[in-house]
Design a protein around this motif. Structure first.
Motif, short mmCIF file in Angstrom:
data_model
loop_
_atom_site.label_atom_id
_atom_site.label_comp_id
_atom_site.label_asym_id
_atom_site.label_seq_id
_atom_site.Cartn_x
_atom_site.Cartn_y
_atom_site.Cartn_z
N ALA A 164 -1.43 -9.27 -2.45
CA ALA A 164 -1.00 -8.00 -1.86
C ALA A 164 -1.00 -6.81 -2.82
O ALA A 164 -1.56 -5.75 -2.49
CB ALA A 164 0.37 -8.17 -1.20
N PRO A 165 -0.40 -6.92 -4.04
CA PRO A 165 -0.40 -5.73 -4.90
C PRO A 165 -1.80 -5.30 -5.31
O PRO A 165 -2.07 -4.10 -5.46
CB PRO A 165 0.40 -6.18 -6.14
CG PRO A 165 0.95 -7.52 -5.85
CD PRO A 165 0.30 -8.08 -4.63
N ALA A 166 -2.71 -6.27 -5.47
CA ALA A 166 -4.09 -5.93 -5.87
C ALA A 166 -4.87 -5.38 -4.68
O ALA A 166 -5.73 -4.50 -4.84
CB ALA A 166 -4.77 -7.16 -6.44
N ILE A 167 -4.57 -5.87 -3.47
CA ILE A 167 -5.20 -5.31 -2.26
C ILE A 167 -4.80 -3.83 -2.17
O ILE A 167 -5.62 -2.96 -1.88
CB ILE A 167 -4.76 -6.09 -1.00
CG1 ILE A 167 -5.35 -7.50 -1.02
CG2 ILE A 167 -5.16 -5.36 0.27
CD1 ILE A 167 -4.90 -8.42 0.12
N ALA A 168 -3.52 -3.56 -2.46
CA ALA A 168 -3.04 -2.17 -2.40
C ALA A 168 -3.78 -1.30 -3.41
O ALA A 168 -4.21 -0.18 -3.08
CB ALA A 168 -1.53 -2.14 -2.66
N GLU A 169 -3.98 -1.80 -4.62
CA GLU A 169 -4.74 -1.03 -5.64
C GLU A 169 -6.14 -0.71 -5.12
O GLU A 169 -6.64 0.39 -5.29
CB GLU A 169 -4.90 -1.88 -6.91
CG GLU A 169 -3.81 -1.75 -7.90
CD GLU A 169 -4.14 -2.48 -9.21
OE1 GLU A 169 -3.36 -2.32 -10.13
OE2 GLU A 169 -5.15 -3.23 -9.31
N GLU A 170 -6.76 -1.72 -4.51
CA GLU A 170 -8.13 -1.56 -3.99
C GLU A 170 -8.15 -0.45 -2.93
O GLU A 170 -9.02 0.41 -2.93
CB GLU A 170 -8.55 -2.90 -3.36
CG GLU A 170 -9.96 -3.00 -2.89
CD GLU A 170 -10.94 -3.40 -3.99
OE1 GLU A 170 -10.50 -3.71 -5.11
OE2 GLU A 170 -12.14 -3.37 -3.71
N ILE B 152 0.86 -1.20 0.00
CA ILE B 152 0.00 0.00 0.00
C ILE B 152 0.89 1.25 0.00
O ILE B 152 0.68 2.19 -0.78
CB ILE B 152 -0.96 -0.02 1.22
CG1 ILE B 152 -1.95 -1.18 1.07
CG2 ILE B 152 -1.70 1.31 1.36
CD1 ILE B 152 -2.76 -1.50 2.32
N ALA B 153 1.92 1.23 0.85
CA ALA B 153 2.83 2.37 0.93
C ALA B 153 3.51 2.61 -0.43
O ALA B 153 3.62 3.75 -0.90
CB ALA B 153 3.88 2.10 2.00
N TYR B 154 3.94 1.54 -1.06
CA TYR B 154 4.64 1.63 -2.35
C TYR B 154 3.73 2.29 -3.40
O TYR B 154 4.13 3.23 -4.10
CB TYR B 154 5.05 0.22 -2.77
CG TYR B 154 5.73 0.10 -4.11
CD1 TYR B 154 6.86 0.87 -4.41
CD2 TYR B 154 5.28 -0.80 -5.07
CE1 TYR B 154 7.50 0.75 -5.64
CE2 TYR B 154 5.92 -0.94 -6.29
CZ TYR B 154 7.02 -0.16 -6.57
OH TYR B 154 7.65 -0.29 -7.79
N GLN B 155 2.49 1.82 -3.47
CA GLN B 155 1.60 2.37 -4.50
C GLN B 155 1.20 3.81 -4.19
O GLN B 155 1.08 4.63 -5.11
CB GLN B 155 0.37 1.48 -4.66
CG GLN B 155 0.77 0.13 -5.24
CD GLN B 155 -0.40 -0.63 -5.84
OE1 GLN B 155 -1.53 -0.19 -5.78
NE2 GLN B 155 -0.11 -1.78 -6.41
N LEU B 156 1.02 4.13 -2.92
CA LEU B 156 0.69 5.52 -2.57
C LEU B 156 1.86 6.44 -2.91
O LEU B 156 1.66 7.53 -3.47
CB LEU B 156 0.38 5.63 -1.07
CG LEU B 156 -0.98 5.10 -0.62
CD1 LEU B 156 -1.06 5.05 0.91
CD2 LEU B 156 -2.11 5.98 -1.18
N ALA B 157 3.07 6.00 -2.59
CA ALA B 157 4.24 6.84 -2.85
C ALA B 157 4.44 7.02 -4.36
O ALA B 157 4.78 8.11 -4.83
CB ALA B 157 5.48 6.22 -2.21
N LYS B 158 4.18 5.94 -5.12
CA LYS B 158 4.31 6.06 -6.58
C LYS B 158 3.30 7.05 -7.14
O LYS B 158 3.53 7.69 -8.17
CB LYS B 158 4.11 4.69 -7.25
CG LYS B 158 5.33 3.81 -7.10
CD LYS B 158 5.66 2.96 -8.31
CE LYS B 158 4.53 2.09 -8.77
NZ LYS B 158 4.97 1.18 -9.84
#
Ligand SMILES: Cc1cc2nc3c(=O)[nH]c(=O)nc-3n(C[C@H](O)[C@H](O)[C@H](O)COP(=O)(O)OP(=O)(O)OC[C@H]3O[C@@H](n4cnc5c(N)ncnc54)[C@H](O)[C@@H]3O)c2cc1C
Length: 358
Positions: free
Chosen positions: A346-352, A14-20
Protein backbone atom coordinates in the motif's frame (compact mmCIF):
# COMPACT_ATOMS: atom_id res chain seq x y z
CA UNK A 1 -8.11 19.58 -4.63
CA UNK A 2 -7.71 15.77 -4.80
CA UNK A 3 -10.58 13.37 -4.20
CA UNK A 4 -9.83 9.78 -3.21
CA UNK A 5 -12.67 7.25 -3.56
CA UNK A 6 -12.44 4.59 -0.82
CA UNK A 7 -10.99 4.65 2.70
CA UNK A 8 -9.38 1.19 2.64
CA UNK A 9 -5.63 0.79 3.09
CA UNK A 10 -4.93 1.88 -0.51
CA UNK A 11 -7.09 5.03 -0.60
CA UNK A 12 -5.92 6.03 2.88
CA UNK A 13 -2.23 5.68 2.02
CA UNK A 14 -2.71 7.73 -1.14
CA UNK A 15 -4.56 10.42 0.84
CA UNK A 16 -1.84 10.45 3.51
CA UNK A 17 0.98 10.93 1.02
CA UNK A 18 -0.89 13.58 -0.97
CA UNK A 19 -1.68 15.53 2.20
CA UNK A 20 1.95 15.27 3.35
CA UNK A 21 2.91 16.79 0.00
CA UNK A 22 0.70 19.79 0.84
CA UNK A 23 -2.43 18.90 -1.17
CA UNK A 24 -6.02 19.50 -0.07
CA UNK A 25 -7.44 15.96 0.11
CA UNK A 26 -10.92 14.50 0.56
CA UNK A 27 -11.55 10.77 1.02
CA UNK A 28 -15.10 9.75 0.12
CA UNK A 29 -16.32 6.41 1.43
CA UNK A 30 -19.68 4.78 0.69
CA UNK A 31 -19.73 2.71 3.85
CA UNK A 32 -20.68 4.01 7.28
CA UNK A 33 -17.65 2.23 8.78
CA UNK A 34 -14.26 2.75 7.21
CA UNK A 35 -12.34 -0.53 6.89
CA UNK A 36 -15.41 -2.63 6.03
CA UNK A 37 -13.87 -3.70 2.73
CA UNK A 38 -10.99 -5.98 1.80
CA UNK A 39 -8.59 -4.16 4.12
CA UNK A 40 -10.40 -5.39 7.22
CA UNK A 41 -10.61 -9.04 6.07
CA UNK A 42 -7.20 -10.45 5.19
CA UNK A 43 -4.29 -12.41 6.69
CA UNK A 44 -2.40 -9.35 7.94
CA UNK A 45 0.86 -10.71 6.55
CA UNK A 46 3.77 -8.53 5.42
CA UNK A 47 4.94 -10.39 2.36
CA UNK A 48 8.55 -10.57 1.20
CA UNK A 49 7.60 -10.56 -2.52
CA UNK A 50 9.04 -14.04 -3.17
CA UNK A 51 6.10 -15.27 -5.26
CA UNK A 52 5.97 -12.57 -7.91
CA UNK A 53 7.52 -12.13 -11.35
CA UNK A 54 10.44 -9.69 -10.81
CA UNK A 55 9.16 -7.53 -13.69
CA UNK A 56 5.70 -7.13 -12.18
CA UNK A 57 4.28 -4.21 -10.24
CA UNK A 58 3.44 -6.70 -7.47
CA UNK A 59 7.13 -7.51 -7.05
CA UNK A 60 8.40 -3.91 -7.20
CA UNK A 61 5.69 -2.44 -4.95
CA UNK A 62 5.74 -5.29 -2.42
CA UNK A 63 9.50 -4.91 -1.89
CA UNK A 64 9.26 -1.15 -1.43
CA UNK A 65 5.97 -1.29 0.49
CA UNK A 66 7.40 -3.71 3.05
CA UNK A 67 10.12 -1.21 4.02
CA UNK A 68 7.80 1.82 4.08
CA UNK A 69 5.16 -0.04 6.09
CA UNK A 70 7.67 -1.01 8.77
CA UNK A 71 8.88 2.60 9.09
CA UNK A 72 5.25 3.67 9.55
CA UNK A 73 4.65 0.99 12.23
CA UNK A 74 7.73 2.10 14.14
CA UNK A 75 6.78 5.77 13.97
CA UNK A 76 3.11 5.27 14.88
CA UNK A 77 3.36 2.42 17.42
CA UNK A 78 1.54 -0.16 15.30
CA UNK A 79 2.17 -3.67 16.72
CA UNK A 80 3.94 -5.98 14.26
CA UNK A 81 6.20 -9.01 14.42
CA UNK A 82 8.82 -10.17 11.93
CA UNK A 83 8.14 -13.86 12.50
CA UNK A 84 9.27 -15.40 9.20
CA UNK A 85 7.49 -17.98 7.11
CA UNK A 86 7.96 -21.65 6.28
CA UNK A 87 6.82 -22.72 2.79
CA UNK A 88 6.63 -26.48 2.99
CA UNK A 89 6.22 -29.15 0.33
CA UNK A 90 3.67 -30.75 2.69
CA UNK A 91 2.19 -34.19 2.13
CA UNK A 92 2.09 -35.45 -1.47
CA UNK A 93 -0.14 -38.04 -3.12
CA UNK A 94 2.51 -39.41 -5.49
CA UNK A 95 6.22 -39.42 -6.28
CA UNK A 96 5.54 -37.21 -9.31
CA UNK A 97 3.78 -34.63 -7.16
CA UNK A 98 6.67 -34.69 -4.69
CA UNK A 99 9.24 -34.18 -7.47
CA UNK A 100 7.22 -31.26 -8.87
CA UNK A 101 7.07 -29.68 -5.44
CA UNK A 102 10.83 -29.91 -4.96
CA UNK A 103 11.28 -28.11 -8.29
CA UNK A 104 8.79 -25.43 -7.18
CA UNK A 105 10.69 -24.85 -3.95
CA UNK A 106 13.96 -24.44 -5.89
CA UNK A 107 12.24 -21.98 -8.25
CA UNK A 108 10.95 -19.89 -5.35
CA UNK A 109 14.43 -19.85 -3.81
CA UNK A 110 15.90 -18.66 -7.11
CA UNK A 111 13.26 -15.95 -7.54
CA UNK A 112 13.76 -14.77 -3.97
CA UNK A 113 17.53 -14.56 -4.40
CA UNK A 114 17.13 -12.65 -7.68
CA UNK A 115 15.08 -9.93 -6.03
CA UNK A 116 17.40 -9.72 -3.01
CA UNK A 117 15.38 -11.39 -0.24
CA UNK A 118 17.97 -12.10 2.46
CA UNK A 119 18.78 -15.30 4.37
CA UNK A 120 16.59 -17.73 2.40
CA UNK A 121 17.31 -21.34 3.21
CA UNK A 122 16.00 -24.75 2.16
CA UNK A 123 15.53 -27.05 5.15
CA UNK A 124 15.19 -30.81 4.72
CA UNK A 125 12.73 -32.50 7.09
CA UNK A 126 11.18 -29.22 8.28
CA UNK A 127 9.35 -31.09 11.06
CA UNK A 128 12.72 -31.36 12.83
CA UNK A 129 13.03 -27.55 12.88
CA UNK A 130 9.38 -26.61 13.37
CA UNK A 131 7.50 -29.32 15.23
CA UNK A 132 4.33 -30.62 13.51
CA UNK A 133 5.23 -29.28 10.04
CA UNK A 134 4.66 -31.92 7.33
CA UNK A 135 6.81 -32.36 4.21
CA UNK A 136 10.22 -33.50 2.99
CA UNK A 137 11.59 -30.01 2.51
CA UNK A 138 10.68 -26.39 3.07
CA UNK A 139 11.85 -22.91 2.20
CA UNK A 140 12.53 -20.70 5.22
CA UNK A 141 11.79 -17.02 4.52
CA UNK A 142 12.82 -14.94 7.56
CA UNK A 143 11.74 -11.69 5.86
CA UNK A 144 7.98 -11.97 6.55
CA UNK A 145 5.84 -10.50 9.30
CA UNK A 146 2.38 -10.02 10.73
CA UNK A 147 0.76 -6.73 11.63
CA UNK A 148 -2.20 -5.86 13.83
CA UNK A 149 -4.45 -4.70 10.96
CA UNK A 150 -7.19 -2.90 12.99
CA UNK A 151 -4.54 -0.80 14.77
CA UNK A 152 -2.70 -0.18 11.49
CA UNK A 153 -5.86 1.20 9.86
CA UNK A 154 -6.73 3.27 12.93
CA UNK A 155 -3.25 4.82 13.12
CA UNK A 156 -3.21 5.49 9.37
CA UNK A 157 -6.57 7.32 9.52
CA UNK A 158 -5.32 9.30 12.51
CA UNK A 159 -2.12 10.21 10.64
CA UNK A 160 -4.25 11.29 7.65
CA UNK A 161 -6.40 13.53 9.83
CA UNK A 162 -3.31 15.06 11.41
CA UNK A 163 -2.15 15.97 7.89
CA UNK A 164 -5.52 17.61 7.21
CA UNK A 165 -7.28 14.87 5.18
CA UNK A 166 -11.09 15.20 5.32
CA UNK A 167 -13.05 11.92 5.46
CA UNK A 168 -16.65 11.95 4.21
CA UNK A 169 -18.46 8.68 4.99
CA UNK A 170 -21.75 7.19 3.82
CA UNK A 171 -21.32 8.84 0.40
CA UNK A 172 -21.01 6.97 -2.86
CA UNK A 173 -19.19 8.39 -5.87
CA UNK A 174 -20.68 7.91 -9.34
CA UNK A 175 -19.69 9.21 -12.76
CA UNK A 176 -22.61 10.25 -14.92
CA UNK A 177 -22.04 11.58 -18.45
CA UNK A 178 -18.53 12.74 -17.58
CA UNK A 179 -19.49 14.56 -14.36
CA UNK A 180 -18.69 13.25 -10.88
CA UNK A 181 -21.35 13.11 -8.17
CA UNK A 182 -21.41 12.11 -4.53
CA UNK A 183 -24.67 10.46 -3.41
CA UNK A 184 -25.57 10.41 0.28
CA UNK A 185 -26.39 6.73 1.02
CA UNK A 186 -29.14 7.70 3.53
CA UNK A 187 -30.91 10.63 1.87
CA UNK A 188 -29.90 9.85 -1.74
CA UNK A 189 -29.13 13.56 -2.16
CA UNK A 190 -26.78 13.95 -5.12
CA UNK A 191 -24.10 16.62 -5.29
CA UNK A 192 -21.68 17.38 -8.13
CA UNK A 193 -17.99 17.38 -7.20
CA UNK A 194 -15.09 19.05 -8.95
CA UNK A 195 -11.43 18.30 -8.33
CA UNK A 196 -8.18 18.48 -10.25
CA UNK A 197 -7.62 14.74 -9.67
CA UNK A 198 -9.83 11.82 -8.68
CA UNK A 199 -8.36 8.53 -7.46
CA UNK A 200 -10.44 5.38 -7.74
CA UNK A 201 -9.36 3.15 -4.83
CA UNK A 202 -12.73 1.41 -4.63
CA UNK A 203 -11.38 -2.13 -4.08
CA UNK A 204 -13.98 -4.70 -5.20
CA UNK A 205 -16.09 -1.93 -6.77
CA UNK A 206 -13.36 -0.06 -8.66
CA UNK A 207 -14.53 -1.62 -11.96
CA UNK A 208 -17.89 0.16 -11.59
CA UNK A 209 -16.23 3.58 -11.70
CA UNK A 210 -13.94 2.81 -14.63
CA UNK A 211 -16.97 1.46 -16.53
CA UNK A 212 -18.92 4.63 -15.74
CA UNK A 213 -15.89 6.55 -17.08
CA UNK A 214 -16.31 4.72 -20.41
CA UNK A 215 -13.94 1.70 -20.17
CA UNK A 216 -16.46 -1.14 -20.30
CA UNK A 217 -13.95 -3.99 -20.65
CA UNK A 218 -12.73 -4.18 -17.06
CA UNK A 219 -14.50 -6.52 -14.67
CA UNK A 220 -13.79 -7.46 -11.07
CA UNK A 221 -14.99 -10.90 -10.03
CA UNK A 222 -15.02 -11.53 -6.28
CA UNK A 223 -13.02 -14.56 -5.21
CA UNK A 224 -13.80 -15.87 -1.77
CA UNK A 225 -11.18 -16.74 0.83
CA UNK A 226 -12.57 -18.40 3.97
CA UNK A 227 -10.77 -18.56 7.31
CA UNK A 228 -11.36 -21.14 10.01
CA UNK A 229 -10.46 -20.23 13.55
CA UNK A 230 -8.09 -22.64 15.31
CA UNK A 231 -8.61 -23.64 18.91
CA UNK A 232 -4.95 -23.12 19.82
CA UNK A 233 -1.80 -21.57 18.40
CA UNK A 234 1.30 -23.54 17.44
CA UNK A 235 3.96 -23.62 20.17
CA UNK A 236 6.09 -21.14 18.14
CA UNK A 237 5.34 -17.88 16.28
CA UNK A 238 5.96 -18.59 12.59
CA UNK A 239 3.65 -18.69 9.57
CA UNK A 240 3.30 -22.07 7.85
CA UNK A 241 2.38 -22.07 4.14
CA UNK A 242 1.98 -24.72 1.44
CA UNK A 243 3.37 -24.05 -2.03
CA UNK A 244 1.21 -21.49 -3.86
CA UNK A 245 -1.78 -22.72 -5.86
CA UNK A 246 -1.11 -23.32 -9.54
CA UNK A 247 -4.63 -22.58 -10.69
CA UNK A 248 -4.98 -19.21 -9.01
CA UNK A 249 -3.07 -16.25 -7.55
CA UNK A 250 -4.08 -17.49 -4.05
CA UNK A 251 -1.27 -18.71 -1.79
CA UNK A 252 -3.08 -21.78 -0.45
CA UNK A 253 -4.54 -22.59 2.97
CA UNK A 254 -1.93 -21.60 5.53
CA UNK A 255 -1.47 -21.25 9.26
CA UNK A 256 -1.47 -17.66 10.46
CA UNK A 257 -1.91 -15.91 13.76
CA UNK A 258 -3.10 -12.48 14.77
CA UNK A 259 -1.10 -10.51 17.30
CA UNK A 260 -4.18 -10.43 19.54
CA UNK A 261 -3.57 -14.17 20.12
CA UNK A 262 -5.96 -15.93 17.70
CA UNK A 263 -4.77 -18.48 15.17
CA UNK A 264 -6.43 -19.13 11.80
CA UNK A 265 -6.22 -21.46 8.85
CA UNK A 266 -6.99 -19.86 5.53
CA UNK A 267 -7.81 -18.56 3.06
CA UNK A 268 -8.95 -20.99 0.37
CA UNK A 269 -10.13 -19.80 -3.05
CA UNK A 270 -13.62 -20.13 -4.57
CA UNK A 271 -15.72 -17.81 -6.72
CA UNK A 272 -18.20 -15.81 -4.65
CA UNK A 273 -21.80 -15.33 -5.74
CA UNK A 274 -21.57 -11.54 -5.41
CA UNK A 275 -19.44 -8.76 -3.96
CA UNK A 276 -21.51 -9.02 -0.76
CA UNK A 277 -21.30 -12.81 -0.45
CA UNK A 278 -19.50 -13.21 2.89
CA UNK A 279 -21.06 -16.53 3.89
CA UNK A 280 -18.87 -19.52 4.79
CA UNK A 281 -19.44 -22.33 2.29
CA UNK A 282 -16.68 -24.94 2.59
CA UNK A 283 -17.40 -27.95 4.83
CA UNK A 284 -15.06 -28.12 7.80
CA UNK A 285 -13.91 -31.64 6.89
CA UNK A 286 -12.73 -30.50 3.45
CA UNK A 287 -10.95 -27.54 4.95
CA UNK A 288 -9.27 -29.68 7.57
CA UNK A 289 -7.85 -31.90 4.80
CA UNK A 290 -6.03 -28.88 3.29
CA UNK A 291 -4.56 -27.88 6.64
CA UNK A 292 -3.61 -31.47 7.45
CA UNK A 293 -1.33 -31.53 4.39
CA UNK A 294 1.01 -28.99 6.00
CA UNK A 295 0.50 -29.50 9.76
CA UNK A 296 -0.13 -32.50 12.01
CA UNK A 297 -1.02 -30.44 15.07
CA UNK A 298 -4.82 -30.06 14.81
CA UNK A 299 -7.90 -32.27 14.97
CA UNK A 300 -10.95 -31.45 12.89
CA UNK A 301 -12.84 -30.36 16.03
CA UNK A 302 -10.21 -27.65 16.60
CA UNK A 303 -11.56 -25.72 13.59
CA UNK A 304 -14.54 -23.38 13.90
CA UNK A 305 -15.95 -20.89 11.39
CA UNK A 306 -13.95 -17.69 11.22
CA UNK A 307 -14.35 -14.94 8.63
CA UNK A 308 -14.42 -14.40 4.87
CA UNK A 309 -12.42 -12.04 2.65
CA UNK A 310 -13.12 -11.32 -1.02
CA UNK A 311 -10.29 -10.94 -3.54
CA UNK A 312 -10.86 -8.36 -6.30
CA UNK A 313 -9.87 -10.57 -9.27
CA UNK A 314 -9.46 -8.43 -12.38
CA UNK A 315 -10.44 -9.45 -15.90
CA UNK A 316 -9.92 -7.43 -19.08
CA UNK A 317 -12.03 -8.47 -22.07
CA UNK A 318 -12.65 -11.75 -20.22
CA UNK A 319 -8.94 -12.56 -19.65
CA UNK A 320 -7.52 -12.72 -16.12
CA UNK A 321 -4.95 -10.04 -15.23
CA UNK A 322 -2.52 -11.25 -12.56
CA UNK A 323 -0.74 -7.99 -11.75
CA UNK A 324 -1.90 -4.79 -10.05
CA UNK A 325 -3.36 -2.41 -12.64
CA UNK A 326 -2.92 1.34 -12.17
CA UNK A 327 -4.30 3.44 -15.03
CA UNK A 328 -4.34 7.18 -15.66
CA UNK A 329 -7.28 8.41 -17.74
CA UNK A 330 -7.61 12.22 -18.00
CA UNK A 331 -7.89 13.47 -14.39
CA UNK A 332 -8.68 10.01 -12.96
CA UNK A 333 -6.28 7.37 -11.66
CA UNK A 334 -7.92 3.96 -11.39
CA UNK A 335 -6.53 1.16 -9.19
CA UNK A 336 -7.81 -2.25 -10.22
CA UNK A 337 -7.15 -5.79 -9.03
CA UNK A 338 -5.33 -4.71 -5.86
CA UNK A 339 -5.36 -8.12 -4.25
CA UNK A 340 -2.54 -9.69 -2.18
CA UNK A 341 0.11 -8.35 -1.54
CA UNK A 342 -1.89 -5.09 -1.47
CA UNK A 343 -1.70 -4.66 2.30
CA UNK A 344 2.10 -4.89 2.18
CA UNK A 345 2.42 -2.80 -0.97
CA UNK A 346 0.00 0.00 0.00
CA UNK A 347 2.57 2.72 0.86
CA UNK A 348 4.51 2.02 -2.35
CA UNK A 349 1.30 1.95 -4.43
CA UNK A 350 0.59 5.41 -2.98
CA UNK A 351 4.06 6.65 -4.02
CA UNK A 352 3.43 5.33 -7.53
CA UNK A 353 0.06 7.10 -7.75
CA UNK A 354 1.42 10.40 -6.41
CA UNK A 355 4.23 10.16 -8.99
CA UNK A 356 1.66 9.76 -11.78
CA UNK A 357 0.12 13.13 -10.87
CA UNK A 358 3.35 15.11 -11.08
C1 LIG B 1 -8.54 -13.19 1.82
C2 LIG B 1 -7.50 -12.12 1.61
C3 LIG B 1 -6.27 -12.20 2.27
C4 LIG B 1 -5.30 -11.23 2.06
N1 LIG B 1 -4.13 -11.30 2.77
C5 LIG B 1 -3.18 -10.36 2.56
C6 LIG B 1 -1.96 -10.40 3.29
O1 LIG B 1 -1.79 -11.22 4.18
N2 LIG B 1 -1.00 -9.50 2.99
C7 LIG B 1 -1.16 -8.56 2.01
O2 LIG B 1 -0.22 -7.81 1.75
N3 LIG B 1 -2.33 -8.44 1.35
C8 LIG B 1 -3.34 -9.31 1.61
N4 LIG B 1 -4.54 -9.22 0.95
C9 LIG B 1 -4.75 -8.10 0.03
C10 LIG B 1 -5.15 -6.81 0.75
O3 LIG B 1 -6.03 -7.07 1.82
C11 LIG B 1 -5.82 -5.88 -0.29
O4 LIG B 1 -4.94 -5.72 -1.38
C12 LIG B 1 -6.14 -4.49 0.27
O5 LIG B 1 -6.78 -4.57 1.52
C13 LIG B 1 -7.02 -3.74 -0.72
O6 LIG B 1 -7.37 -2.50 -0.14
P1 LIG B 1 -8.30 -1.46 -0.90
O7 LIG B 1 -8.15 -0.18 -0.16
O8 LIG B 1 -7.97 -1.49 -2.36
O9 LIG B 1 -9.77 -2.06 -0.79
P2 LIG B 1 -10.88 -1.91 0.36
O10 LIG B 1 -10.30 -2.11 1.69
O11 LIG B 1 -12.01 -2.79 -0.03
O12 LIG B 1 -11.32 -0.39 0.27
C14 LIG B 1 -12.10 0.10 -0.80
C15 LIG B 1 -13.14 1.02 -0.22
O13 LIG B 1 -13.75 1.74 -1.27
C16 LIG B 1 -15.11 1.95 -0.93
N5 LIG B 1 -15.82 2.24 -2.19
C17 LIG B 1 -15.93 1.44 -3.27
N6 LIG B 1 -16.61 2.05 -4.26
C18 LIG B 1 -16.94 3.28 -3.79
C19 LIG B 1 -17.65 4.39 -4.35
N7 LIG B 1 -18.15 4.36 -5.60
N8 LIG B 1 -17.81 5.50 -3.60
C20 LIG B 1 -17.30 5.56 -2.33
N9 LIG B 1 -16.63 4.53 -1.75
C21 LIG B 1 -16.44 3.41 -2.48
C22 LIG B 1 -15.50 0.63 -0.28
O14 LIG B 1 -16.64 0.78 0.55
C23 LIG B 1 -14.24 0.28 0.52
O15 LIG B 1 -14.30 0.74 1.85
C24 LIG B 1 -5.54 -10.15 1.17
C25 LIG B 1 -6.79 -10.07 0.53
C26 LIG B 1 -7.77 -11.03 0.76
C27 LIG B 1 -9.10 -10.90 0.10
Amino acid sequence: MKVVVGSGIIGSWIAYQLAKAGEEVYVIEKSENAGDGISGRNSGVLHSGIYYDPNSLKSKLCLRGYELAISFFQKHQVPFLLCGKVITSGLSNSKEEETEKQIEIEKLLENGKNIGIPDLEIKQNPGNHWKHVEGNSALWVPKTGVVDVPTYLKMLWRACEEEGVQFLKNKKIVIDQGSVFSIDETTQVREEIEADHFINAGGLYSDELIKQAGSEDYEIRPNKGEYFRLKKTLPYETLIYPLPMKTSTALGVHYTFHLAGDAYAGPNSNWAESKEDYKMQTPRSEYFESLRKILNFYKEEDLSEGYVGLRPRLFYKGAAIKDFTILKQSNWIHLLGIESPGLTSAPAIAEEVVGMME
